[in-house]
Design a protein around this motif. Structure first.
Motif, mmCIF file in Angstrom:
data_model
loop_
_atom_site.group_PDB
_atom_site.id
_atom_site.type_symbol
_atom_site.label_atom_id
_atom_site.label_comp_id
_atom_site.label_asym_id
_atom_site.label_seq_id
_atom_site.Cartn_x
_atom_site.Cartn_y
_atom_site.Cartn_z
ATOM 1 N N ALA A 362 0.823 -1.212 0.000
ATOM 2 C CA ALA A 362 0.000 0.000 0.000
ATOM 3 C C ALA A 362 0.855 1.260 0.000
ATOM 4 N N ALA A 363 1.915 1.237 0.805
ATOM 5 C CA ALA A 363 2.809 2.401 0.874
ATOM 6 C C ALA A 363 3.514 2.613 -0.457
ATOM 7 N N ILE A 364 3.962 1.504 -1.081
ATOM 8 C CA ILE A 364 4.636 1.612 -2.384
ATOM 9 C C ILE A 364 3.681 2.176 -3.434
ATOM 10 N N ASP A 365 2.450 1.667 -3.437
ATOM 11 C CA ASP A 365 1.464 2.152 -4.406
ATOM 12 C C ASP A 365 1.214 3.650 -4.239
ATOM 13 N N ALA A 366 1.163 4.101 -2.986
ATOM 14 C CA ALA A 366 0.922 5.518 -2.719
ATOM 15 C C ALA A 366 2.069 6.381 -3.233
ATOM 16 N N VAL A 367 3.313 5.929 -3.025
ATOM 17 C CA VAL A 367 4.481 6.690 -3.483
ATOM 18 C C VAL A 367 4.525 6.724 -5.015
ATOM 19 N N ILE A 368 4.295 5.556 -5.646
ATOM 20 C CA ILE A 368 4.310 5.509 -7.116
ATOM 21 C C ILE A 368 3.266 6.462 -7.685
ATOM 22 N N THR A 369 2.073 6.480 -7.079
ATOM 23 C CA THR A 369 1.004 7.358 -7.552
ATOM 24 C C THR A 369 1.407 8.819 -7.427
ATOM 25 N N ALA A 370 1.985 9.174 -6.287
ATOM 26 C CA ALA A 370 2.403 10.561 -6.059
ATOM 27 C C ALA A 370 3.486 10.985 -7.047
ATOM 28 N N MET A 371 4.420 10.082 -7.340
ATOM 29 C CA MET A 371 5.496 10.407 -8.274
ATOM 30 C C MET A 371 4.963 10.532 -9.707
ATOM 31 N N GLU A 372 4.121 9.608 -10.110
ATOM 32 C CA GLU A 372 3.645 9.620 -11.493
ATOM 33 C C GLU A 372 2.711 10.792 -11.780
ATOM 34 N N LYS A 373 2.022 11.274 -10.762
ATOM 35 C CA LYS A 373 1.120 12.400 -10.981
ATOM 36 C C LYS A 373 1.875 13.679 -11.320
ATOM 37 N N GLN A 374 3.179 13.674 -11.086
ATOM 38 C CA GLN A 374 3.989 14.840 -11.432
ATOM 39 C C GLN A 374 4.838 14.589 -12.673
ATOM 40 N N ALA A 375 4.610 13.432 -13.321
ATOM 41 C CA ALA A 375 5.413 13.070 -14.492
ATOM 42 C C ALA A 375 4.665 13.387 -15.780
ATOM 43 N N ASN A 376 5.416 13.436 -16.872
ATOM 44 C CA ASN A 376 4.786 13.675 -18.168
ATOM 45 C C ASN A 376 5.239 12.658 -19.220
ATOM 46 N N HIS A 377 5.801 11.526 -18.771
ATOM 47 C CA HIS A 377 6.247 10.521 -19.738
ATOM 48 C C HIS A 377 5.064 9.661 -20.195
ATOM 49 N N PRO A 378 5.206 8.933 -21.300
ATOM 50 C CA PRO A 378 4.070 8.207 -21.894
ATOM 51 C C PRO A 378 3.441 7.146 -20.998
ATOM 52 N N LEU A 379 4.188 6.616 -20.025
ATOM 53 C CA LEU A 379 3.661 5.541 -19.189
ATOM 54 C C LEU A 379 2.924 6.052 -17.947
ATOM 55 N N ALA A 380 2.989 7.359 -17.711
ATOM 56 C CA ALA A 380 2.423 7.918 -16.469
ATOM 57 C C ALA A 380 0.934 7.630 -16.341
ATOM 58 N N GLU A 381 0.181 7.811 -17.416
ATOM 59 C CA GLU A 381 -1.266 7.603 -17.371
ATOM 60 C C GLU A 381 -1.599 6.160 -17.004
ATOM 61 N N ALA A 382 -0.860 5.217 -17.597
ATOM 62 C CA ALA A 382 -1.100 3.803 -17.299
ATOM 63 C C ALA A 382 -0.760 3.484 -15.840
ATOM 64 N N MET A 383 0.322 4.060 -15.325
ATOM 65 C CA MET A 383 0.746 3.800 -13.947
ATOM 66 C C MET A 383 -0.284 4.357 -12.955
ATOM 67 N N ILE A 384 -0.746 5.572 -13.201
ATOM 68 C CA ILE A 384 -1.733 6.182 -12.300
ATOM 69 C C ILE A 384 -3.029 5.380 -12.314
ATOM 70 N N ALA A 385 -3.447 4.965 -13.516
ATOM 71 C CA ALA A 385 -4.686 4.198 -13.638
ATOM 72 C C ALA A 385 -4.632 2.918 -12.821
ATOM 73 N N HIS A 386 -3.453 2.324 -12.708
ATOM 74 C CA HIS A 386 -3.324 1.056 -11.987
ATOM 75 C C HIS A 386 -3.148 1.248 -10.472
ATOM 76 N N PHE A 387 -2.314 2.231 -10.088
ATOM 77 C CA PHE A 387 -1.918 2.328 -8.676
ATOM 78 C C PHE A 387 -2.775 3.282 -7.841
ATOM 79 N N ASP A 388 -3.416 4.244 -8.469
ATOM 80 C CA ASP A 388 -4.156 5.251 -7.701
ATOM 81 C C ASP A 388 -5.476 4.671 -7.183
ATOM 82 N N ARG A 389 -5.647 4.701 -5.855
ATOM 83 C CA ARG A 389 -6.880 4.203 -5.237
ATOM 84 C C ARG A 389 -7.312 5.157 -4.120
ATOM 85 N N LYS A 390 -8.588 5.191 -3.859
ATOM 86 C CA LYS A 390 -9.127 6.128 -2.862
ATOM 87 C C LYS A 390 -8.581 5.874 -1.460
ATOM 88 N N GLU A 391 -8.358 4.593 -1.167
ATOM 89 C CA GLU A 391 -7.951 4.273 0.205
ATOM 90 C C GLU A 391 -6.499 4.615 0.494
#
Length: 639
Positions: A362-391
């Motif tokens: 859960a902690a790893i998913d939260a960090v990955i989401t936070a990092m990717e939300k500030q990225a602009n590379h082609p994979l960012a959208e896919a990463m956020i879609a997978h790791f970002d969760r409300k909880e």
């Protein structure tokens, strides 16, 4: 009005269209009444007058076209160039000269009636393409520098103009929405009748119909360069560009007519000696022969069929630049597909995540989401879609993108990295095994590490288009070699190729080399089609015997391809192929049927079982049957 199907259409640009108008219609109706009157009038002289009136009133345009068009085309081509109208006129005159006024009148009456019906039938086949002109935008609401709104002609719209679009308006030009939103019917562009929701930043196209919302847009193209303008240009090309079969029929028609004009006198002169007929019978049989051998049905065998097919396809957002390309598509032996965006969705998704044994997922998913939300590379959208969760707890990190490493961030004593494999990372054995497995499957690998220790291995992959496997299978069932061309690594390409079961996968291909691969396929298999996005595939689309561009109406697609699908829908490639095959089949059905009828009529005439009236009915009836058979291509094919 549509062109008469038995008529010459020369490359000189003289398409003879005969708008007969109300006078011809009235004349034909009066001619019919005269003919009916003649049947019931008891006096021979009155009968003769009524029959002659029928010939003049119902057939003056047929006679006029026979004489004037023959004269005009003979002058243009510098050689005698008769048409079928002249054949019918000659047969009518012959019938009158030997006193068969009733049959001469019947000949003209039926031929003129069939002439109107043929024009109507061919007009139906042109209608879907021609109707594009009717939905061309006519006006726009221009917002000037002072904010005043005024209506102007759509063809005056320029790039950079701001336009207001109200509910129910037609979008006047291509552009981008800068305020507001609405649902827009884009069927004129992509054949899709379900409206699409559009909001700020999204592209809109000229000729599409606005729904219930209103918006302001900035014009991105001059009216002459809009997608719809290019569709009209393409549709115009489609009506002019004829298949080899159509062209051949057009070329042989005047030769055929001249041959009939030559053979009929020889037949009349020789029949008394060879068949024992008297001169009156010989002349009468010559007139019947002239009608029976007329090539009208043959002339109608191909053009209405192709126009019907092109119209059918245009109605469904599939645009061919001419029937010659439709003919080629029906005979392909190999078809090459670009992978990304054609056989695949063009958007990678996360397919695998393998965490370290002691990792806090859960902690790893939260960090990955936070990092990717500030990225602009082609994979960012896919990463956020997978790791970002409300909880997940929301984290704030300062992220930088370091070339050759990836995304890096720091929080307290922990250094986070999200990027590719490098030698300074510590990787546990289970994670190394996961990396090797993902590499073997051709997946893109992203590693998440904390203080240089890899805690998660992420695999991403572009997913197959849901329609792709079925289309590949349909093509293979037709005996067509299927090939996927991709610039991806061999493993990634082969993995997608295996999922779709293509016959051949060619990977590590640079865009500039795709045309060479298509050329090789042409050498190995024969006629080859190429399906791509019309931008980086342009050289291959040009090299292919039939270049099929898929795209949401992109300029490049329309410019370079032989056929364009105005929406990314692979099923339309299959639909176009089935229409192409059916078109080829129907054309040959028509050719064989029309020549069979000619042969039967000629034989019946030789054995004395045919007269002028029956000859005309059989001749024109066969022409209309050929036309109706072609018009079947206007119907949508079953799934």
């Amino acid at each position: 009005m549509a062109e008469h199907t038995c008529q010459q259409d020369h490359s000189h640009g003289n398409n003879h269209r005969h708008a007969h108008g109300h006078l011809s219609d009235i004349g034909f109706i009066i001619g019919v009444l005269c003919f009916i009157t003649a049947i019931f009038v008891p006096y021979e002289n009155m009968k003769t007058i009524m029959y002659l009136a029928t010939i003049i009133l119902a057939g003056y345009h047929v006679i006029g076209e026979g004489i004037t068009d023959t004269f005009t085309q003979t002058k243009i081509n510098h050689r005698f160039t008769p048409n079928v109208h002249l054949l019918m006129t000659a047969a009518m005159i012959g019938s009158v000269l030997i006193g068969h006024y009733n049959e001469g009148a019947l000949l003209i009456l039926i031929f003129a009636g069939a002439h109107f019906l043929e024009e109507y039938a061919e007009g139906q086949s042109r209608r879907e393409i021609t109707n594009l002109l009717k939905i061309n935008p006519t006006e726009a609401r221009l917002i000037d520098a002072t904010g005043t709104i005024k209506k102007i002609a759509a063809d005056q719209v320029k790039k950079g103009d701001h336009l207001q679009v109200l509910p129910g308006d037609q979008v006047a030009a291509d552009g981008v929405i800068i305020s507001g939103s609405s649902d827009i019917n884009e069927s004129s562009i992509n054949g899709e009748s379900i409206p699409r929701e559009k909001s700020v930043g999204e592209e809109v196209f000229g000729s599409t119909l606005n729904g219930s919302g209103n918006f302001t847009m900035e014009v991105t193209k001059d009216s002459a360069d809009s997608v719809f303008a290019k569709i009209i240009m393409l549709a115009t090309e489609a009506q002019a560009n004829q298949s080899p079969t159509e062209t051949t029929i057009k070329k042989i028609e005047p030769i055929y007519v001249k041959t009939v004009f030559l053979l009929v006198p020889l037949f009349i002169v020789s029949a008394p000696f060879l068949l024992g007929w008297d001169w009156s019978t010989s002349f009468y049989r010559g007139m019947v022969m002239m009608i029976a051998a007329s090539p009208c049905a043959l002339a109608a065998s191909a053009v209405p069929v192709s126009l019907s097919a092109l119209s059918n396809l245009a109605k469904r957002g599939i645009l061919f630049k001419g029937s010659t390309f439709l003919t080629h598509f029906a005979k392909i032996k190999a078809i090459a597909f670009d992978k990304t965006g054609t056989l695949t969705e063009g958007k990678p998704i996360v397919t695998d995540v393998v965490y370290g044994d002691q990792a806090d997922q859960a902690a790893i998913d939260a960090v990955i989401t936070a990092m990717e939300k500030q990225a602009n590379h082609p994979l960012a959208e896919a990463m956020i879609a997978h790791f970002d969760r409300k909880e997940l707890s929301q984290q704030t990190l300062k992220v930088t993108n370091q070339a050759g490493i990836g995304l890096v961030a720091k929080k307290a004593e922990q250094h986070y990295r999200l990027g590719k494999l490098s030698e300074d990372l510590l990787i546990a054995v289970p994670l190394k095994t996961a990396i090797k497995q993902m590499e073997a499957e051709g997946k893109t690998i992203v590693l998440f590490s904390i203080n240089n220790s890899v805690e998660a291995v992420i695999g991403l992959m572009d997913q197959p288009n849901p329609q792709a496997a079925a289309i590949i299978e349909r093509m293979k069932q037709q005996g067509i070699q299927t090939v996927m061309i991709t610039g991806d690594r061999q493993a990634a390409g082969e993995n997608i190729g295996a999922l779709l079961q293509v016959d051949q996968t060619i990977a590590n291909v640079m865009p500039a080399n795709k045309a060479q691969i298509v050329q090789s396929l042409q050498k190995d298999y024969g006629l080859t089609a190429m399906v791509g996005d019309g931008i980086n595939d342009a050289p291959a689309l040009v090299q292919a015997d039939i270049g099929f561009a898929m795209g949401e109406g992109s300029d490049a697609a329309i410019d370079v391809a032989d056929a364009v699908i105005m929406k990314n829908d692979l099923t339309r490639v299959d639909y176009a192929y089935r229409i192409a095959k059916k078109t080829d089949k129907v054309i040959w059905q028509n050719i064989c049927f029309s020549m069979l009828i000619v042969a039967i009529l000629v034989v019946l005439n030789l054995i004395g079982k045919m007269n002028i009236g029956l000859g005309v009915i059989a001749h024109e009836g066969s022409t209309l049957l050929v036309l109706m058979n072609g018009l079947r291509l206007l119907r949508k094919l079953p799934e």
